[in-house]
Design a protein around this motif. Structure first.
Motif, PDB file in Angstrom:
ATOM      1  N   THR A  41     -26.296 -13.356 -29.244  1.00 59.41           N
ATOM      2  CA  THR A  41     -24.996 -12.871 -28.796  1.00 59.41           C
ATOM      3  C   THR A  41     -23.896 -13.366 -29.736  1.00 59.41           C
ATOM      4  O   THR A  41     -23.621 -14.545 -29.802  1.00 59.41           O
ATOM      5  N   ALA A  55     -18.233  -7.931 -23.795  1.00 57.40           N
ATOM      6  CA  ALA A  55     -18.918  -7.884 -22.504  1.00 57.40           C
ATOM      7  C   ALA A  55     -18.019  -8.466 -21.415  1.00 57.40           C
ATOM      8  O   ALA A  55     -17.882  -7.901 -20.325  1.00 57.40           O
ATOM      9  N   TRP A  83     -19.554  -9.682 -29.386  1.00 53.93           N
ATOM     10  CA  TRP A  83     -20.304  -9.092 -28.286  1.00 53.93           C
ATOM     11  C   TRP A  83     -19.931  -9.750 -26.963  1.00 53.93           C
ATOM     12  O   TRP A  83     -19.673  -9.087 -25.972  1.00 53.93           O
ATOM     13  N   LEU A 141     -25.162 -10.197 -14.799  1.00 52.94           N
ATOM     14  CA  LEU A 141     -24.914  -8.957 -15.533  1.00 52.94           C
ATOM     15  C   LEU A 141     -24.717  -9.230 -17.035  1.00 52.94           C
ATOM     16  O   LEU A 141     -25.376  -8.627 -17.880  1.00 52.94           O
ATOM     17  N   VAL A 142     -23.830 -10.164 -17.350  1.00 50.81           N
ATOM     18  CA  VAL A 142     -23.606 -10.498 -18.771  1.00 50.81           C
ATOM     19  C   VAL A 142     -24.889 -10.995 -19.398  1.00 50.81           C
ATOM     20  O   VAL A 142     -25.257 -10.617 -20.508  1.00 50.81           O
ATOM     21  N   ASN A 191     -28.016 -10.423 -18.569  1.00 48.18           N
ATOM     22  CA  ASN A 191     -29.029  -9.395 -18.802  1.00 48.18           C
ATOM     23  C   ASN A 191     -28.629  -8.406 -19.885  1.00 48.18           C
ATOM     24  O   ASN A 191     -29.466  -7.881 -20.602  1.00 48.18           O
ATOM     25  N   LEU A 192     -27.317  -8.150 -19.975  1.00 48.50           N
ATOM     26  CA  LEU A 192     -26.834  -7.295 -21.061  1.00 48.50           C
ATOM     27  C   LEU A 192     -27.138  -7.935 -22.408  1.00 48.50           C
ATOM     28  O   LEU A 192     -27.443  -7.254 -23.376  1.00 48.50           O
TER      29      LEU A 192
END
Lengths: 259, 339
Positions: free
Chosen positions: B150, B158, B154, B140-141, B143-144
């Motif tokens: 990053t 996240a 950010w 999840l992280v 793909n975000l």
């Protein structure tokens, strides 16, 4: 002589707009090709296509007579190298470690790495930066280190393709001259095809063998610098008033903007 | 110190030998310290009864091995994630991989699998669930953050989001749980190395060691990834494949750790950061060094946890957070000065 790179009616559309269209040209080994044009003319798109960042919407690219798609990643990494406009490294790598990263595709012959890193640093005018941390260099110094990395990647590979996106934008005059002289020597020696996006028309005029002038994704002119970089083409494409002078010693011409 | 990342193999840095010595020392201390008050030292000199030795090898030995395994896993996973996100603040705990794994374990405890499965299968299921939860959070992280550089802010945000979400769900689950499940959850949630026996340890190792090997295997590639996806790709690296490998390896290593020992924070942040100052940022040495350093630190922290308040035990996760929290603050303030 066979062309090293062939573009056949290449086009690239994104979100309904043609970023680049109907581009056909041939790049020969041992030549420096400058890509010029105003912002948004499609210079970076062209470089991105040559670097496989994205697939062309139509047309085809051939490298050494083989379609670009038929090359494996590894073969490409050993034949083609590219310099992005900006590369940011967030850890404290040393300059020579960063340049050595360019040898990633050559890991079977690590004994050559040190020698090549040394030579590439010198050609990029960065040999004095050895031992320093990449995170502590100025923008211009970092640019030279990454140029050295890109040179190291295809060092001594005959007929390699080098793609440089504004490699000298942060260099002073002395550095520009040194680097371009080295590049020209390397290009002749190894029969490289060098494609370089340049904003500085004087550099394009003085050092390039061919110039591609782009505007709104279309070829405005293509050929010898003297032919392409004439005052009509330029003032139309750039919407600027220019003066053109003959170089005092060379065949080439130089430019200045009007006040 | 010279660490040519892709040059000649070069000699093993002296720091690595030092780390090995430290690990040896930590093992020695940890094998002696604790309620039993004796260990191999006494056994070698014949001062230990057969009964004591049996006790030691049934209780202490698995605990030492667990500390080795979990410490190494968390630190390697931290170093690899930092390499993947190109950011020294990426950490399995801060980014929510641990709490994702934790949530999955809580879910497993609550759902009635234990009625269907034999005891050891239940254990295996809990462990697999942890890995899956860790993988999901990591994915999840990841793909975000796709397609952007990053930044520290950010990443922390996240992580905060995922940790908050996992925390909320865990809270909801404990609200739904009955008394026995609740005790099981909170016992596990405190984090500690004392609840594991050889059987669980072996199964955990079966999951975690492949993860560790996978991460160690890609350590040179992580150096090239520091150029960013585009330049790394033109240098010949399959960046997507590498990232999938790192996500999988991290999920196995961290998921297994969380299932076996609960959430032990800051190890994955602190150890690689500290070792980068000695070995430089090249992952070729950083990853193995992190394994040694993480194992040593957890061994020592666990020995302290056993002895500081003897005969009671402090949860070791609490201790690492006590060291790690201030270290993290120091990192943040140093980072600001550098900018």
């Amino acid at each position: 002589m066979n062309p090293n790179v062939t573009l056949e009616s290449l086009g690239m559309a994104a979100k309904g707009n043609w970023r680049l269209s109907e581009l056909s040209l041939q790049l020969y080994p041992g030549e420096i090709t400058a890509v010029c044009g105003p912002n948004g003319a499609g210079k970076s798109t062209l470089l991105g296509l040559l670097a496989n960042d994205f697939q062309p919407t139509c047309g085809e690219i051939k490298l050494q007579e083989r379609p670009l798609n038929s090359w494996s990643n590894r073969e490409l990494a050993r034949t083609r190298s590219r310099l992005e406009q900006q590369v940011t490294i967030s850890f404290d790598f040393r300059v020579e470690e960063v340049v050595a990263l360019g040898r990633f595709a050559w890991q079977e012959i690590p004994e050559e790495t040190d020698k090549i890193v040394e030579a590439a640093l010198q050609a990029a005018g960065a040999d004095l930066l050895k031992g320093r941390l990449i995170t502590q260099l100025s923008g211009g110094e970092r640019q030279r280190v990454h140029l050295a990395r890109v040179l190291a990647q295809v060092w001594a590979v005959p007929r390699a393709l080098l793609l440089l996106d504004e490699p000298l934008s942060a260099q002073d005059l002395g550095q520009q001259q040194w680097i371009f002289r080295c590049l020209r020597r390397l290009v002749k020696e190894y029969q490289w095809s060098l494609v370089v996006v340049l904003h500085d028309l004087n550099l394009a005029s003085l050092y390039a063998d061919r110039v591609l002038l782009l505007e709104k994704g279309k070829t405005q002119a293509w050929g010898l610098p003297k032919k392409v970089l004439d005052v009509d083409h330029l003032s139309r494409v750039y919407a600027a008033e220019l003066d053109i002078y003959a170089h005092s010693q060379k065949q080439q011409q130089v430019f200045m903007i009007d006040v | 110190m010279q660490t040519q990342s892709l040059g000649k193999p070069g000699p093993l840095p002296k720091g690595m030998l030092l780390l090995l010595l430290i690990l040896g020392g930590a093992l020695l201390v940890a094998s002696q310290a604790g309620a039993l008050g004796m260990g191999p030292w006494q056994a070698l000199r014949g001062q230990m009864s057969a009964y004591d030795w049996q006790l030691w090898s049934a209780i202490r030995l698995p605990r030492l091995l667990l500390a080795l395994l979990v410490g190494a896993s968390l630190a390697i996973a931290g170093a690899a994630m930092q390499g993947m996100f190109r950011n020294p603040l990426a950490d399995p705990g801060l980014l929510g991989v641990s709490s994702g794994a934790g949530l999955a374990v809580a879910l497993w405890i609550l759902l009635p699998f234990h009625l269907l499965l034999a005891d050891h299968w239940n254990w295996a299921g809990q462990m697999l669930a942890a890995c899956l939860g860790g993988w999901l959070a990591c994915w999840l992280v990841f793909n975000l953050g796709k397609g952007r550089q990053t930044s520290m802010l950010w990443l922390l945000l996240a992580g905060l989001a995922i940790n908050t979400l996992a925390g909320a769900f865990s809270g909801l689950l404990s609200y739904l749980a009955d008394d026995q499940q609740l005790r099981q959850m909170s016992l596990w949630g405190m984090g500690g190395l004392g609840y594991v026996q050889t059987r669980e340890l072996l199964f955990g190792a079966l999951l975690m060691l492949p993860g560790l090997l996978l991460l160690l295997h890609v350590r040179k590639d992580l150096d090239v990834l520091q150029l960013g996806d585009v330049s790394a790709a033109s240098t010949g690296l399959d960046a997507d494949l590498l990232k999938r490998k790192v996500v999988l390896g991290t999920a196995l290593a961290v998921g297994g750790s969380v299932a076996l020992a609960g959430i032990i924070g800051f190890l994955g942040l602190m150890i690689p950061h500290l070792l980068r100052m000695i070995f430089g940022p090249g992952h070729r040495f950083l990853l193995p060094a992190s394994a040694l350093g993480g194992a040593s630190l957890l061994l020592i922290a666990d020995a302290l946890a056993r002895t500081l308040a003897a005969p009671a035990e402090i949860p070791v996760g609490l201790l690492t957070s006590l060291i790690g929290g201030p270290y993290f603050l120091w990192m943040l303030s140093r980072g600001r000065k550098k900018e």
